[in-house]
Design a protein around this motif. Structure first.
Motif, PDB file in Angstrom:
ATOM      1  N   THR A 110      35.166  84.291  26.745  1.00  0.00           N
ATOM      2  CA  THR A 110      35.486  85.539  27.434  1.00  0.00           C
ATOM      3  C   THR A 110      36.697  85.303  28.328  1.00  0.00           C
ATOM      4  OG1 THR A 110      33.176  86.222  27.403  1.00  0.00           O
ATOM      5  CG2 THR A 110      34.612  87.337  28.981  1.00  0.00           C
ATOM      6  N   PHE A 111      37.741  86.130  28.120  1.00  0.00           N
ATOM      7  CA  PHE A 111      38.973  86.034  28.887  1.00  0.00           C
ATOM      8  C   PHE A 111      39.005  87.178  29.892  1.00  0.00           C
ATOM      9  CE2 PHE A 111      39.669  83.989  24.920  1.00  0.00           C
ATOM     10  CZ  PHE A 111      40.569  82.965  25.162  1.00  0.00           C
ATOM     11  N   ASN A 112      38.934  86.845  31.183  1.00  0.00           N
ATOM     12  CA  ASN A 112      39.087  87.844  32.233  1.00  0.00           C
ATOM     13  C   ASN A 112      40.549  87.825  32.628  1.00  0.00           C
ATOM     14  OD1 ASN A 112      39.261  89.151  34.786  1.00  0.00           O
ATOM     15  ND2 ASN A 112      37.035  88.994  34.936  1.00  0.00           N
ATOM     16  N   MET A 113      41.311  88.792  32.143  1.00  0.00           N
ATOM     17  CA  MET A 113      42.757  88.797  32.322  1.00  0.00           C
ATOM     18  C   MET A 113      43.168  88.989  33.784  1.00  0.00           C
ATOM     19  SD  MET A 113      43.469  88.287  29.222  1.00  0.00           S
ATOM     20  CE  MET A 113      43.265  88.733  27.521  1.00  0.00           C
ATOM     21  N   ARG A 114      42.406  89.767  34.536  1.00  0.00           N
ATOM     22  CA  ARG A 114      42.757  90.008  35.944  1.00  0.00           C
ATOM     23  C   ARG A 114      42.641  88.744  36.776  1.00  0.00           C
ATOM     24  NH1 ARG A 114      39.405  95.585  36.305  1.00  0.00           N
ATOM     25  NH2 ARG A 114      40.856  96.821  35.068  1.00  0.00           N
ATOM     26  N   ASP A 115      41.611  87.936  36.500  1.00  0.00           N
ATOM     27  CA  ASP A 115      41.383  86.709  37.264  1.00  0.00           C
ATOM     28  C   ASP A 115      41.991  85.479  36.599  1.00  0.00           C
ATOM     29  OD1 ASP A 115      39.885  88.324  38.911  1.00  0.00           O
ATOM     30  OD2 ASP A 115      37.961  87.668  38.118  1.00  0.00           O
ATOM     31  N   ASN A 116      42.599  85.649  35.417  1.00  0.00           N
ATOM     32  CA  ASN A 116      43.150  84.541  34.646  1.00  0.00           C
ATOM     33  C   ASN A 116      42.094  83.443  34.469  1.00  0.00           C
ATOM     34  OD1 ASN A 116      45.117  83.258  33.139  1.00  0.00           O
ATOM     35  ND2 ASN A 116      45.932  82.164  34.913  1.00  0.00           N
ATOM     36  N   ARG A 117      40.899  83.858  34.009  1.00  0.00           N
ATOM     37  CA  ARG A 117      39.753  82.958  33.895  1.00  0.00           C
ATOM     38  C   ARG A 117      39.147  83.075  32.505  1.00  0.00           C
ATOM     39  NH1 ARG A 117      34.388  84.549  35.695  1.00  0.00           N
ATOM     40  NH2 ARG A 117      35.492  86.396  36.365  1.00  0.00           N
ATOM     41  N   VAL A 118      38.725  81.926  31.941  1.00  0.00           N
ATOM     42  CA  VAL A 118      38.068  81.889  30.641  1.00  0.00           C
ATOM     43  C   VAL A 118      36.683  81.280  30.830  1.00  0.00           C
ATOM     44  CG1 VAL A 118      38.138  80.990  28.290  1.00  0.00           C
ATOM     45  CG2 VAL A 118      40.267  81.559  29.461  1.00  0.00           C
ATOM     46  N   THR A 119      35.653  81.934  30.282  1.00  0.00           N
ATOM     47  CA  THR A 119      34.299  81.386  30.314  1.00  0.00           C
ATOM     48  C   THR A 119      33.787  81.223  28.891  1.00  0.00           C
ATOM     49  OG1 THR A 119      33.374  83.608  30.580  1.00  0.00           O
ATOM     50  CG2 THR A 119      33.722  82.342  32.582  1.00  0.00           C
ATOM     51  N   SER A 120      32.919  80.230  28.701  1.00  0.00           N
ATOM     52  CA  SER A 120      32.375  79.916  27.380  1.00  0.00           C
ATOM     53  C   SER A 120      30.915  80.322  27.310  1.00  0.00           C
ATOM     54  CB  SER A 120      32.464  78.413  27.115  1.00  0.00           C
ATOM     55  OG  SER A 120      33.772  77.957  27.241  1.00  0.00           O
ATOM     56  N   ASN A 121      30.522  80.825  26.130  1.00  0.00           N
ATOM     57  CA  ASN A 121      29.129  81.151  25.884  1.00  0.00           C
ATOM     58  C   ASN A 121      28.786  80.599  24.508  1.00  0.00           C
ATOM     59  OD1 ASN A 121      26.573  82.181  25.619  1.00  0.00           O
ATOM     60  ND2 ASN A 121      27.196  84.318  25.585  1.00  0.00           N
ATOM     61  N   GLY A 122      27.859  79.661  24.458  1.00  0.00           N
ATOM     62  CA  GLY A 122      27.514  79.044  23.188  1.00  0.00           C
ATOM     63  C   GLY A 122      26.523  79.852  22.388  1.00  0.00           C
ATOM     64  N   LYS A 123      25.632  80.563  23.056  1.00  0.00           N
ATOM     65  CA  LYS A 123      24.592  81.299  22.342  1.00  0.00           C
ATOM     66  C   LYS A 123      25.021  82.718  22.024  1.00  0.00           C
ATOM     67  CE  LYS A 123      20.391  78.938  23.576  1.00  0.00           C
ATOM     68  NZ  LYS A 123      18.997  79.099  23.882  1.00  0.00           N
ATOM     69  N   THR A 124      24.930  83.055  20.762  1.00  0.00           N
ATOM     70  CA  THR A 124      25.129  84.428  20.312  1.00  0.00           C
ATOM     71  C   THR A 124      24.003  84.729  19.333  1.00  0.00           C
ATOM     72  OG1 THR A 124      26.513  83.828  18.430  1.00  0.00           O
ATOM     73  CG2 THR A 124      27.654  84.245  20.518  1.00  0.00           C
ATOM     74  N   LYS A 125      23.968  85.932  18.820  1.00  0.00           N
ATOM     75  CA  LYS A 125      22.920  86.299  17.861  1.00  0.00           C
ATOM     76  C   LYS A 125      22.983  85.448  16.604  1.00  0.00           C
ATOM     77  CE  LYS A 125      22.571  91.037  19.467  1.00  0.00           C
ATOM     78  NZ  LYS A 125      22.828  92.432  19.188  1.00  0.00           N
ATOM     79  N   THR A 126      24.216  85.066  16.197  1.00  0.00           N
ATOM     80  CA  THR A 126      24.346  84.272  14.970  1.00  0.00           C
ATOM     81  C   THR A 126      24.362  82.772  15.227  1.00  0.00           C
ATOM     82  OG1 THR A 126      26.746  84.479  15.078  1.00  0.00           O
ATOM     83  CG2 THR A 126      25.572  86.100  13.736  1.00  0.00           C
ATOM     84  N   ASN A 127      24.593  82.330  16.468  1.00  0.00           N
ATOM     85  CA  ASN A 127      24.596  80.909  16.810  1.00  0.00           C
ATOM     86  C   ASN A 127      23.602  80.701  17.943  1.00  0.00           C
ATOM     87  OD1 ASN A 127      25.122  78.232  17.433  1.00  0.00           O
ATOM     88  ND2 ASN A 127      27.067  78.652  18.438  1.00  0.00           N
ATOM     89  N   THR A 128      22.365  80.418  17.607  1.00  0.00           N
ATOM     90  CA  THR A 128      21.321  80.332  18.626  1.00  0.00           C
ATOM     91  C   THR A 128      21.187  78.953  19.258  1.00  0.00           C
ATOM     92  OG1 THR A 128      19.685  79.922  16.894  1.00  0.00           O
ATOM     93  CG2 THR A 128      19.972  82.212  17.631  1.00  0.00           C
ATOM     94  N   ASN A 129      21.869  77.912  18.714  1.00  0.00           N
ATOM     95  CA  ASN A 129      21.741  76.592  19.330  1.00  0.00           C
ATOM     96  C   ASN A 129      22.661  76.417  20.525  1.00  0.00           C
ATOM     97  OD1 ASN A 129      24.242  76.140  18.213  1.00  0.00           O
ATOM     98  ND2 ASN A 129      23.594  74.517  16.836  1.00  0.00           N
ATOM     99  N   GLY A 130      23.716  77.200  20.657  1.00  0.00           N
ATOM    100  CA  GLY A 130      24.522  77.238  21.871  1.00  0.00           C
ATOM    101  C   GLY A 130      25.376  76.021  22.147  1.00  0.00           C
ATOM    102  N   ARG A 131      26.002  75.413  21.150  1.00  0.00           N
ATOM    103  CA  ARG A 131      26.837  74.231  21.369  1.00  0.00           C
ATOM    104  C   ARG A 131      28.172  74.630  21.987  1.00  0.00           C
ATOM    105  NH1 ARG A 131      25.919  69.299  17.931  1.00  0.00           N
ATOM    106  NH2 ARG A 131      27.877  68.884  18.946  1.00  0.00           N
ATOM    107  N   LEU A 132      28.593  73.858  22.999  1.00  0.00           N
ATOM    108  CA  LEU A 132      29.882  74.033  23.660  1.00  0.00           C
ATOM    109  C   LEU A 132      30.607  72.701  23.671  1.00  0.00           C
ATOM    110  CD1 LEU A 132      28.756  75.902  26.898  1.00  0.00           C
ATOM    111  CD2 LEU A 132      29.751  76.937  24.885  1.00  0.00           C
TER     112      LEU A 132
END
Length: 141
Positions: A110-132
């Motif tokens: 996730t890219f927050n353009m206003r804060d110039n910040r990127v966050t990672s999320n490993g778990k999604t509906k198709t990737n449930t093991n959540g590797r980062l």
């Protein structure tokens, strides 16, 4: 993407279609969208507009590349929402390389353009093991 809403957006593609009842611009083939120093390229892109023909959101698919000064991200799907100036990039994995801060790989970035910040999320509906995977650059003091 980043910056004030007064910054013009430029778009190019091999073909363009318009779906009037959805206020949808459909770009197909080598899409290239630029706003200021930010750029998104992909195979296909849907651009949703409001009643004033202003950007509401964009959804890019296949071979998605987001570039910003000092940063490049690659994935298979991206959604940018103008109201919060946030882009969500998904891939298997989605990868961001940042000249200053290192690189990250995750199912979703996730890219927050206003804060110039990127966050990672490993778990999604198709990737449930959540590797980062994160690689950080240590600055010498």
């Amino acid at each position: 993407t980043s910056g004030a809403s007064a910054v013009p957006v430029y778009a190019a593609a091999k073909s363009l279609g318009y779906v009037r009842d959805q206020s949808l611009l459909r770009y197909e083939g080598e899409t290239d969208v630029r706003k200021g120093t930010d750029r998104i390229t992909s195979d296909n892109m849907d651009v949703y507009l409001n009643e004033n023909n202003e950007l509401v959101k964009m959804i890019a698919q296949k071979a998605v590349v987001l570039t910003q000064p000092g940063r490049r991200a690659v994935g298979s799907w991206l959604q940018y929402t103008a109201a919060d100036d946030v882009a969500v990039l998904r891939g298997t994995p989605a990868v961001v390389e940042d000249v200053e801060n290192g690189s990250s790989q995750a199912a979703e970035l996730t890219f927050n353009m206003r804060d110039n910040r990127v966050t990672s999320n490993g778990k999604t509906k198709t990737n449930t093991n959540g590797r980062l995977k994160n690689v950080y650059k240590i600055k010498n003091q």
